[in-house]
Design an enzyme around this catalytic site. Structure first.
Site: not given
Ligand code: SAH
Length: 472
Positions: A410, A381, A268, A246, A300
């Protein structure tokens, strides 16, 4: 090369440890592991060594060292706490062609013992030629994490089918090709789950030259800092034929994947979300059907707003084997690196993760259900919808001076933390150029951010991932 590496067969090899303390005990244990024919020479011995001698029926000469006691030895460890004695032992051994190691005295060692990764029959030895044993141990830890847990059993299994492979292939080249395929097949990741029948089937398929079935690993890459990857994630990344990733997965994480894997970015675009998700699902199935080991790498955790469930449904329908590797989710990573505990006895006994992105366009989150006392709200998001978040929560009864943090990028070296009150969120979002990805954390716990942000924000030398930029 400072030293020549060899693996020594200690069977029927008379070895002596001179000394009776902790160090002598550890050396004795290591030698016994390799089945040495061991003698301990020391007038006084520690409790552990005494127990070892009794348990394993080891010869113990309870005397001060004299040359005649080691005359018939082929390997000696000088582990007394007297350097002059150790030196005398060394001189004697050199004169009589006996291998000698004096503990912590590299200048009087004929051989040194490396740091080892022991997954017998696989044995990896690491040496820094005495320059830095601690570095050698660090390297050992790195290798430990990179090796699949079942490597020992896999090696033994490979040994058990050598005869069969020799029969099947006449030439060395054909055999080598077989083993290359074998050690990159699913045996490396699924050995423990496979029955004897599965293994035989896989081997027969490889012998017949047919395509083996591929598989998909849904791997969480964590929020950004590569060091937050799990050991399992790293192992899968290093075994994959194809990495389907991704947009959220950073290049420093991708750098850790197998170098000769194919990399496919399926970042995406919001407007094409649904269609693209179907395309991704189909791509995974197609690649696995081609026999590939596919690492589907997601930012994540794959099961938290990662659409991992949808991808799995397609795989199940197509009968593709899969595994899911969990990871640190953005909420946990961002909160820790920003110094915001998501729960706290005084401020929050609950934490709720919600998405600001609804699957039905125009549908608003149920704000009322999100306004609860002693609760931290984390919105994924949601930063782009700051105005709706502010309006919705205040209208549902949340106090307008509720502290809010936006954590941008982050856990990465570009992390920024912006804090404000809920009533100021829209202004903050409009006035600052907030980078992506970003996360909203709403609740009284955000107050602790300044208190717990113990690194000097202006100090260039502070740990980068903790270097916060407080913008209020
Ligand atoms: N599966 C991922 C989330 C995917 S949705 C998880 O478990 O973290 C994508 C959203 O995750 C982004 O729009 C943001 O809100 C958040 N996100 C993911 N990585 C981030 C990061 N390093 N810093 C801040 N927000 C993050």
């Amino acid at each position: 090369m400072e030293q020549f590496p060899i693996f020594l067969n200690l069977d029927n090899f008379p070895c002596a440890v001179v000394g009776g303390g902790d160090v002598a005990y550890r050396k004795a244990c290591a030698l016994l592991k390799a089945k040495a024919q061991l003698t301990i020479i020391a007038p006084d011995i520690c409790q552990e060594l005494a127990e070892l001698i009794a348990e394993q029926n080891i010869e113990h000469i309870a005397q001060v060292w004299t040359p005649n006691l080691i005359a018939d030895m082929r390997l000696v460890v000088a582990a007394t706490d007297d350097e002059t004695v150790n030196t005398k032992i060394y001189e004697y051994c050199e004169a009589h062609k006996i291998l000698i190691n004096a503990v912590d005295q590299p200048a009087i060692c004929r051989y040194t013992t490396p740091s080892i990764v022991d997954r017998s029959p696989i044995l990896i030895a690491i040496s820094s030629a005495g320059m830095s044993p601690v570095l050698a141990r660090r390297i050992r830890a790195m290798i430990e994490t990179a090796l699949p847990q079942s490597i020992a059993e896999i090696a033994e299994y490979a040994g058990s089918i050598r005869g069969k492979i020799k029969q099947a292939f006449g030439s060395i080249n054909e055999r080598r090709l077989f083993w290359e395929k074998f050690f990159t097949s699913s045996i490396m990741s699924r050995f423990k789950q496979m029955s004897e029948q599965d293994k035989t089937q896989l081997v027969d398929t490889l012998i017949n030259g047919a395509e083996t079935q591929g598989e998909v690993w849904l791997v969480g890459a964590g929020p950004g800092d590569p060091e937050l990857l799990t050991i399992k994630a790293l192992q899968k990344m290093q075994l994959a034929d194809v990495v389907v990733y991704d947009r959220l997965v950073s290049s420093s994480i991708l750098d850790l994947a197998r170098k000769d894997a194919d990399f496919i970015c399926v970042g995406k675009q919001k407007s094409l979300h649904l269609k693209q998700q179907e395309e991704i699902n189909d791509l995974l199935v197609r690649l696995a059907k081609e026999g590939k080991k596919v690492c589907r790498l997601k930012g994540g955790d794959p099961f938290i707003f990662g659409r991992g469930g949808e991808e799995l449904e397609t795989l199940v329908e197509a009968h593709i084997p899969f595994q899911v590797i969990p990871a640190v989710t953005a909420a946990a990573g961002c909160a820790s690196y920003a110094g915001i505990p998501l729960t706290h006895r005084d401020y929050a006994r609950k934490v709720v993760f919600v998405t600001g992105q609804n699957s039905i366009a125009g549908e608003e989150p149920d704000w009322a259900s999100l306004v609860q006392p002693y609760q931290t709200l984390v919105i994924y998001m949601g930063v782009g919808k700051s105005a709706q978040v502010q309006q919705g929560l205040i209208a549902a009864g949340m106090q307008s001076d509720m502290p809010v943090a936006i954590v941008e990028n982050g856990t990465t070296t570009q992390q920024k933390v912006h804090t404000c009150l809920l009533s100021e969120l829209t202004d903050l979002h409009q006035s600052k150029k907030i980078g992506s990805p970003a996360l909203l954390i709403i609740g009284h716990v955000v107050k602790l951010q300044q208190q717990l942000n113990w690194f000097d924000t202006q100090d260039e030398n502070s740990t980068p991932a903790f270097k916060n930029y407080l913008i209020k």
